[in-house]
Scaffold this motif. Structure first.
Motif, PDB file in Angstrom:
ATOM      1  N   LEU A  93       1.009  -1.075   0.042  1.00 42.25           N
ATOM      2  CA  LEU A  93       0.244  -0.391  -0.002  1.00 42.25           C
ATOM      3  C   LEU A  93       1.146   0.929  -0.115  1.00 42.25           C
ATOM      4  O   LEU A  93       0.780   2.348  -0.130  1.00 42.25           O
ATOM      5  N   GLY A  94       1.838   0.997   0.145  1.00 37.49           N
ATOM      6  CA  GLY A  94       3.059   2.715   0.129  1.00 37.49           C
ATOM      7  C   GLY A  94       2.671   3.607   1.566  1.00 37.49           C
ATOM      8  O   GLY A  94       3.392   4.064   1.007  1.00 37.49           O
ATOM      9  N   PHE A  95       2.418   2.821   2.272  1.00 39.72           N
ATOM     10  CA  PHE A  95       1.857   3.974   3.226  1.00 39.72           C
ATOM     11  C   PHE A  95       2.579   2.761   4.958  1.00 39.72           C
ATOM     12  O   PHE A  95       2.878   1.947   4.671  1.00 39.72           O
ATOM     13  N   GLY A  96       3.048   3.891   6.273  1.00 42.68           N
ATOM     14  CA  GLY A  96       3.905   3.239   7.450  1.00 42.68           C
ATOM     15  C   GLY A  96       4.827   3.006   7.012  1.00 42.68           C
ATOM     16  O   GLY A  96       6.200   1.565   7.434  1.00 42.68           O
ATOM     17  N   LYS A  97       6.001   3.401   5.447  1.00 34.80           N
ATOM     18  CA  LYS A  97       7.057   2.685   5.318  1.00 34.80           C
ATOM     19  C   LYS A  97       8.082   2.736   6.934  1.00 34.80           C
ATOM     20  O   LYS A  97       7.988   4.581   7.406  1.00 34.80           O
ATOM     21  N   CYS A  98       8.884   1.821   6.639  1.00 38.84           N
ATOM     22  CA  CYS A  98       9.867   2.488   7.880  1.00 38.84           C
ATOM     23  C   CYS A  98      10.605   1.054   8.087  1.00 38.84           C
ATOM     24  O   CYS A  98      11.012   0.674   6.341  1.00 38.84           O
ATOM     25  N   LYS A  99      11.981   0.686   8.621  1.00 39.63           N
ATOM     26  CA  LYS A  99      13.037   0.045   8.137  1.00 39.63           C
ATOM     27  C   LYS A  99      13.031  -0.752   9.356  1.00 39.63           C
ATOM     28  O   LYS A  99      12.596  -0.228  10.771  1.00 39.63           O
ATOM     29  N   MET A 100      13.079  -1.986   9.286  1.00 42.18           N
ATOM     30  CA  MET A 100      13.741  -3.411  10.343  1.00 42.18           C
ATOM     31  C   MET A 100      15.110  -2.564   9.807  1.00 42.18           C
ATOM     32  O   MET A 100      15.797  -3.319   9.158  1.00 42.18           O
ATOM     33  N   CYS A 101      15.841  -3.100  11.318  1.00 42.70           N
ATOM     34  CA  CYS A 101      17.532  -2.239  11.394  1.00 42.70           C
ATOM     35  C   CYS A 101      17.715  -2.922  12.733  1.00 42.70           C
ATOM     36  O   CYS A 101      17.134  -3.518  13.791  1.00 42.70           O
ATOM     37  N   VAL A 102      18.938  -3.738  12.936  1.00 44.53           N
ATOM     38  CA  VAL A 102      19.686  -3.941  13.459  1.00 44.53           C
ATOM     39  C   VAL A 102      20.392  -2.818  14.516  1.00 44.53           C
ATOM     40  O   VAL A 102      21.014  -1.902  13.594  1.00 44.53           O
ATOM     41  N   CYS A 103      20.270  -2.961  15.745  1.00 47.06           N
ATOM     42  CA  CYS A 103      20.565  -1.310  15.905  1.00 47.06           C
ATOM     43  C   CYS A 103      21.376  -1.181  17.480  1.00 47.06           C
ATOM     44  O   CYS A 103      21.340  -2.808  17.890  1.00 47.06           O
ATOM     45  N   GLY A 104      22.357  -0.899  17.978  1.00 50.10           N
ATOM     46  CA  GLY A 104      23.245  -0.510  19.060  1.00 50.10           C
ATOM     47  C   GLY A 104      24.267   0.435  19.455  1.00 50.10           C
ATOM     48  O   GLY A 104      23.825   1.671  18.507  1.00 50.10           O
ATOM     49  N   LEU A 176      21.777   5.293  20.917  1.00 51.62           N
ATOM     50  CA  LEU A 176      21.762   4.054  20.097  1.00 51.62           C
ATOM     51  C   LEU A 176      22.217   4.571  18.405  1.00 51.62           C
ATOM     52  O   LEU A 176      21.563   5.779  18.263  1.00 51.62           O
ATOM     53  N   GLN A 177      22.798   3.794  17.399  1.00 50.20           N
ATOM     54  CA  GLN A 177      22.587   4.139  16.111  1.00 50.20           C
ATOM     55  C   GLN A 177      21.956   2.838  14.688  1.00 50.20           C
ATOM     56  O   GLN A 177      22.028   1.852  16.439  1.00 50.20           O
ATOM     57  N   VAL A 178      21.571   2.914  14.367  1.00 48.89           N
ATOM     58  CA  VAL A 178      21.687   1.800  13.082  1.00 48.89           C
ATOM     59  C   VAL A 178      22.599   1.277  12.742  1.00 48.89           C
ATOM     60  O   VAL A 178      23.684   1.856  12.648  1.00 48.89           O
ATOM     61  N   LEU A 179      22.803   0.557  12.860  1.00 52.00           N
ATOM     62  CA  LEU A 179      24.329  -0.632  12.088  1.00 52.00           C
ATOM     63  C   LEU A 179      24.285  -1.084  11.401  1.00 52.00           C
ATOM     64  O   LEU A 179      24.940  -1.487   9.968  1.00 52.00           O
ATOM     65  N   GLU A 180      23.110  -2.069  11.101  1.00 53.49           N
ATOM     66  CA  GLU A 180      22.540  -2.483   9.627  1.00 53.49           C
ATOM     67  C   GLU A 180      21.340  -2.446   9.639  1.00 53.49           C
ATOM     68  O   GLU A 180      20.102  -2.374  10.289  1.00 53.49           O
ATOM     69  N   GLU A 181      21.040  -2.715   7.830  1.00 51.22           N
ATOM     70  CA  GLU A 181      19.223  -2.799   7.961  1.00 51.22           C
ATOM     71  C   GLU A 181      19.422  -4.361   7.277  1.00 51.22           C
ATOM     72  O   GLU A 181      19.380  -4.303   6.655  1.00 51.22           O
ATOM     73  N   ILE A 182      18.039  -4.289   7.513  1.00 57.66           N
ATOM     74  CA  ILE A 182      17.764  -5.565   7.332  1.00 57.66           C
ATOM     75  C   ILE A 182      16.805  -5.413   6.656  1.00 57.66           C
ATOM     76  O   ILE A 182      16.946  -6.363   5.774  1.00 57.66           O
ATOM     77  N   CYS A 183      15.001  -4.545   5.785  1.00 58.06           N
ATOM     78  CA  CYS A 183      14.901  -4.583   5.159  1.00 58.06           C
ATOM     79  C   CYS A 183      13.684  -3.508   5.521  1.00 58.06           C
ATOM     80  O   CYS A 183      13.403  -2.908   6.568  1.00 58.06           O
ATOM     81  N   PRO A 184      13.549  -3.482   4.423  1.00 55.93           N
ATOM     82  CA  PRO A 184      12.169  -1.671   3.968  1.00 55.93           C
ATOM     83  C   PRO A 184      10.859  -2.743   4.494  1.00 55.93           C
ATOM     84  O   PRO A 184      10.870  -3.732   4.182  1.00 55.93           O
TER      85      PRO A 184
END
Length: 218
Positions: A93-104, A176-184
């Motif tokens: 649907l193109g909304f609610g966009k964000c990313k799954m990430c590894v953070c630390g 903390l910060q984003v260390l790796e992006e897993i997927c949109p």
């Protein structure tokens, strides 16, 4: 006529449901009852179009759809991945966009590079496991948390977290910060496999109109 049967939508509560109803209204699918903030109703009906709607917690939407309690569901792709239900994903649907990430903390970046055995906190243990074990081939200990996963590294429960990131401001505020992006990630439409066969024309018609509405917004 097959159309005497109601098509049932399960919508993830909150912003997702509101945005979905806005989009559905743009293609002529309305349900006034659902807008009443004071209602105690659980099922909302459009008699004219033979449609029913109900709101549920996001993680329950794929369950309702898999078991046929709902023909169509709208939920975030993070939930679809985590719940891993037998459903068809038919539209972004193109909304609610964000990313799954590894953070630390920045210092944890080295642990990820060297494939050390680390502890990972997440509300999404399946996604975390798939990423570390199947994609990175890194052995990790995954700890499921239901609340603020950012606390994991701060109180030394875990080295990193796997979580949804929208703006990253909560991460920054907590060092903390984003260390790796897993997927949109974004909101998706899912369909029950049996409904897809029995109500193919009606569902395809709705999906086609939604696609057209989305393309006009771009």
């Amino acid at each position: 006529m097959v159309n005497d049967r109601y098509l049932t939508f399960a919508l993830g509560k909150g912003r997702l449901a509101n945005k979905t109803m806005e989009l559905l209204e743009s293609i002529g699918i309305t349900c006034e009852e659902i807008k009443d903030k004071n209602t105690r109703k659980l099922i909302f009906v459009n008699e004219e179009l033979k449609l029913k709607f109900f709101l549920s917690k996001g993680p329950d939407v794929p369950t309702y759809v898999e078991y046929g309690a709902a023909d169509i569901g709208v939920v975030g792709s993070d939930t679809i991945m985590e719940e891993n239900r037998n459903v068809y994903e038919v539209l972004d649907l193109g909304f609610g966009k964000c990313k799954m990430c590894v953070c630390g903390p920045a210092s944890a970046a080295e642990l990820l590079q060297h494939h050390e055995r680390i502890r990972v906190a997440s509300k999404y243990p399946r996604i975390a496991r798939d990423y570390f074990y199947d994609q990175k081939h890194q052995t990790v200990d995954i700890i499921k948390l239901n609340g603020s996963v950012e606390l994991g590294p701060i109180v030394n429960l875990t080295d990193v977290i796997v979580d949804i990131v929208e703006t990253g401001s909560t991460l920054r505020e907590n060092g903390l910060q984003v260390l790796e992006e897993i997927c949109p990630l974004s909101a998706r439409v899912i369909v029950n496999p049996v409904s897809m066969q029995m109500e193919n024309e009606r569902i395809k018609d709705i999906v086609t109109k939604l696609k057209e509405a989305i393309s006009k917004q771009d």
